[in-house]
Design a protein around this motif. Structure first.
Motif, PDB file in Angstrom:
ATOM      1  N   SER A 110       0.806  -1.146  -0.187  1.00  0.00           N
ATOM      2  CA  SER A 110      -0.077   0.098  -0.111  1.00  0.00           C
ATOM      3  C   SER A 110       0.773   1.224   0.274  1.00  0.00           C
ATOM      4  CB  SER A 110      -1.037   0.190   1.129  1.00  0.00           C
ATOM      5  OG  SER A 110      -0.442   0.103   2.397  1.00  0.00           O
ATOM      6  N   ILE A 111       1.980   1.230   0.499  1.00  0.00           N
ATOM      7  CA  ILE A 111       2.899   2.370   0.586  1.00  0.00           C
ATOM      8  C   ILE A 111       3.500   2.447  -0.643  1.00  0.00           C
ATOM      9  CG2 ILE A 111       5.024   3.282   1.730  1.00  0.00           C
ATOM     10  CD1 ILE A 111       2.522   2.912   3.523  1.00  0.00           C
ATOM     11  N   ALA A 112       3.774   1.560  -1.381  1.00  0.00           N
ATOM     12  CA  ALA A 112       4.082   1.627  -2.756  1.00  0.00           C
ATOM     13  C   ALA A 112       3.226   2.258  -3.760  1.00  0.00           C
ATOM     14  CB  ALA A 112       4.730   0.076  -3.313  1.00  0.00           C
ATOM     15  N   ALA A 113       2.092   1.674  -3.512  1.00  0.00           N
ATOM     16  CA  ALA A 113       1.039   2.291  -4.239  1.00  0.00           C
ATOM     17  C   ALA A 113       0.634   3.778  -4.152  1.00  0.00           C
ATOM     18  CB  ALA A 113      -0.500   1.535  -3.721  1.00  0.00           C
ATOM     19  N   VAL A 114       1.064   4.519  -2.969  1.00  0.00           N
ATOM     20  CA  VAL A 114       1.169   5.948  -2.892  1.00  0.00           C
ATOM     21  C   VAL A 114       1.738   6.579  -4.033  1.00  0.00           C
ATOM     22  CG1 VAL A 114       1.630   7.942  -1.414  1.00  0.00           C
ATOM     23  CG2 VAL A 114       1.166   5.810  -0.252  1.00  0.00           C
ATOM     24  N   GLY A 115       2.901   5.993  -4.435  1.00  0.00           N
ATOM     25  CA  GLY A 115       3.532   6.674  -5.657  1.00  0.00           C
ATOM     26  C   GLY A 115       2.480   6.981  -6.709  1.00  0.00           C
TER      27      GLY A 115
ATOM     28  N   GLY B 153      -3.361   0.802  -5.845  1.00  0.00           N
ATOM     29  CA  GLY B 153      -3.099   2.333  -6.141  1.00  0.00           C
ATOM     30  C   GLY B 153      -4.222   2.660  -7.368  1.00  0.00           C
ATOM     31  N   ILE B 154      -4.459   1.584  -8.072  1.00  0.00           N
ATOM     32  CA  ILE B 154      -5.483   1.973  -9.265  1.00  0.00           C
ATOM     33  C   ILE B 154      -6.771   1.647  -8.658  1.00  0.00           C
ATOM     34  CG2 ILE B 154      -6.409   1.163 -11.417  1.00  0.00           C
ATOM     35  CD1 ILE B 154      -3.997   2.839 -11.588  1.00  0.00           C
ATOM     36  N   GLY B 155      -6.723   0.648  -7.770  1.00  0.00           N
ATOM     37  CA  GLY B 155      -8.337   0.353  -6.937  1.00  0.00           C
ATOM     38  C   GLY B 155      -8.544   1.648  -6.357  1.00  0.00           C
TER      39      GLY B 155
END
Length: 530
Positions: A403-408, A481-483
């Motif tokens: 989830s942290i990676a998705a913040v990008g 991220g997209i979700g």
């Protein structure tokens, strides 16, 4: 209705819409004006990026990707950040609204685009709060030598929830209190980072650095010899560590000069961050080297926290060294704590602005009558962050990491949207060369760069081999991220059916090129005059 009661109900006082303040226009939402100046805004902007924590958690992965060229990546990632900071500054001069991307994108591209932009800010901040809370909880125990508790998921979660609650209370008390806390936290962080870089470089040039150390070279500042994929992957990581300076702009309505100070603070913050990241990354790479063993930055075991891995070697075993080693742990703790607080600030103000315009329930626009801070928005930010953090911790630590990676993705999304909004907003207002460059070319380039980063990140994150989890046959970071963006679109659709006024443009009306809030009282008067 009195001005105070209007604030309590989330409705601006009559006649406040479109009032001119210091060269910009802004709707008076009841926030305390003049609460911060340029220095305070810069401090808040820098603290939001959590420099010590960001370097500790990211520099190792950047080195694994590009080796000694890590300082180059800090320079390359700075370019789109500076471009977008300029876009924020130019848009803020015209419309110093605490909703920032939400308000500006709504003005440029319509209410729905603005809503999704605001959602991007809120979602990114809520997600990253989980990671910041976890770090603050873990380092709080490490500071006192309670390593067993630091390794316990349960107790770090308890401590993380405590940190979120404390920082929420500070933000609830108003921006002035928050700014004073940030002075202390950022001062500790800056002093320790400077000492770390000085100790490391002294060790390199005095010959006392361990085997594998390197002498700094100007070639470290140029990307020659790197393949495109490695560069883009490393830049994506580095963009994350620059993220957060826009908090300085989100507090624009509480600034001493709303039209100018926030934009200047954003640009100054990015410049100071470049200096900090450049110097510390050069010193760290030089001292530890890029080897795959021992304290080398190429050692995957060190990547999660390079300061913890090489701190003892940098500072040594004498009394001053042990003190600075403890302070290094403290600096990462204060960095995460400071960023926890400054992450609440922009989210509460984004939802305040969205509530004031009727994009979300108007209760979010309520202002505390004494502290003149976003009361409901601040409390809800704390609650949602705690629920999200605890929920992800219960589900899986791996999901939390992805989830942290998705913040990008969310950062590139709403930063890039702001760049495009600036170029579009000023496309017919380019009277000088300066206007053409600062209001159109630079913001457009910033938006295009971040669009490229967003697309590349989607491709990278969708790979099942990337990250820690696989969901629906693709990488978990991509799905999260997209979700998150898809969830925002769904919520927007639902709320547009419940409260369509904002989405019809009825609460956002243009007057003399200014986007102003139309209160229910204004709408009633207009109907009577018709």
């Amino acid at each position: 209705m009195t001005a105070e009661s209007a604030r309590d109900r989330g409705v601006p006082p009559s006649g406040s819409g479109g009032s001119r303040r210091h060269g910009g226009t802004a709707v008076d939402k009841g926030l305390k004006t003049g609460a911060v100046g340029l220095v305070s805004s810069v401090v808040i902007g820098m603290a939001s990026t959590a420099p010590a924590y960001s370097l500790a958690a990211t520099l190792g992965f950047v080195v694994i990707a590009v080796g000694v060229k890590a300082p180059t990546i800090m320079l390359l990632a700075f370019v789109p950040m500076l471009f977008i900071a300029i876009a924020f500054s130019e848009l803020n001069k015209r419309e110093p609204d605490c909703g920032t991307t939400f308000t500006w994108a709504a003005r440029a591209f319509g209410p729905r685009t603005g809503w999704i932009g605001g959602w991007g800010i809120i979602a990114a901040d809520v997600i990253v709060m989980a990671n910041l809370a976890q770090i603050a909880g873990s380092y709080g125990f490490q500071l006192f030598g309670l390593d067993s508790l630091a390794e316990s998921t349960f107790w770090t979660t308890v401590a993380g929830v405590f940190w979120i609650a404390v920082m929420t209370c500070i933000c609830y008390r108003g921006l002035e209190v928050s700014a004073r806390v940030q002075y202390v936290l950022l001062s500790v962080e800056a002093i320790v980072l400077i000492a770390f870089a000085a100790y490391a470089l002294f060790g390199v040039y005095s010959g006392s650095a361990p085997e594998g150390s390197l002498t700094p070279s100007l070639s470290w500042l140029w990307p020659s010899g790197l393949d495109w994929k490695s560069v883009v992957e490393a830049v994506l990581l580095a963009i994350f560590i620059y993220w957060g300076w826009d908090t300085a702009v989100s507090i624009n309505e509480e600034s001493d000069d709303p039209g100018r100070t926030p934009g200047r603070a954003a640009i100054v913050s990015t410049l100071l961050l470049l200096a900090t990241y450049g110097i510390v990354s050069i010193a760290t790479v030089a001292f530890a080297g890029v080897g795959a063993e021992g304290i080398g930055l190429g050692n995957v075991a060190n990547a999660d926290d390079v300061f913890n891995a090489i701190g003892p070697a940098v500072f040594g075993s004498d009394v001053p060294g042990r003190i600075f080693e403890s302070l290094l742990i403290l600096s990462v703790l204060t960095s995460a704590a400071a960023s926890t607080q400054t992450t609440i600030l922009p989210t509460a103000r984004a939802s305040l602005s969205m509530g004031a315009y009727g994009a979300i329930p108007r209760a979010f626009a309520r202002i505390h009558p004494k502290y003149l801070s976003p009361s409901v928005s601040t409390i809800w930010m704390g609650i949602v962050s705690i629920v999200f953090y605890v929920g992800l911790t219960i589900v899986s630590d791996n999901v939390l990491q992805d989830s942290i990676a998705a913040v990008g993705l969310l950062i590139a999304f709403y930063y890039g949207m702001t760049g495009f909004a600036c170029a579009w907003e000023f496309r017919r207002d380019l009277h000088t060369t300066r206007d053409a460059v600062m209001r159109f070319v630079i913001p457009l380039l910033g938006g295009l760069i971040l669009l490229g980063v967003f697309v590349f990140a989607c491709i990278e994150y969708a790979d099942p081999e990337y990250g820690y989890t696989v969901l629906f046959g693709v990488g978990g970071a991509f799905v999260i991220g997209i979700g998150t963006l898809v969830l925002g679109a769904v919520l927007m659709t639902i709320y547009s059916a419940i409260a369509p006024a904002y989405f019809r443009g009825e609460t956002l009306r243009e007057r003399s090129s200014d986007l102003t809030l139309e209160s229910p009282a204004d709408q009633s008067r207009m109907r009577l005059s018709d």
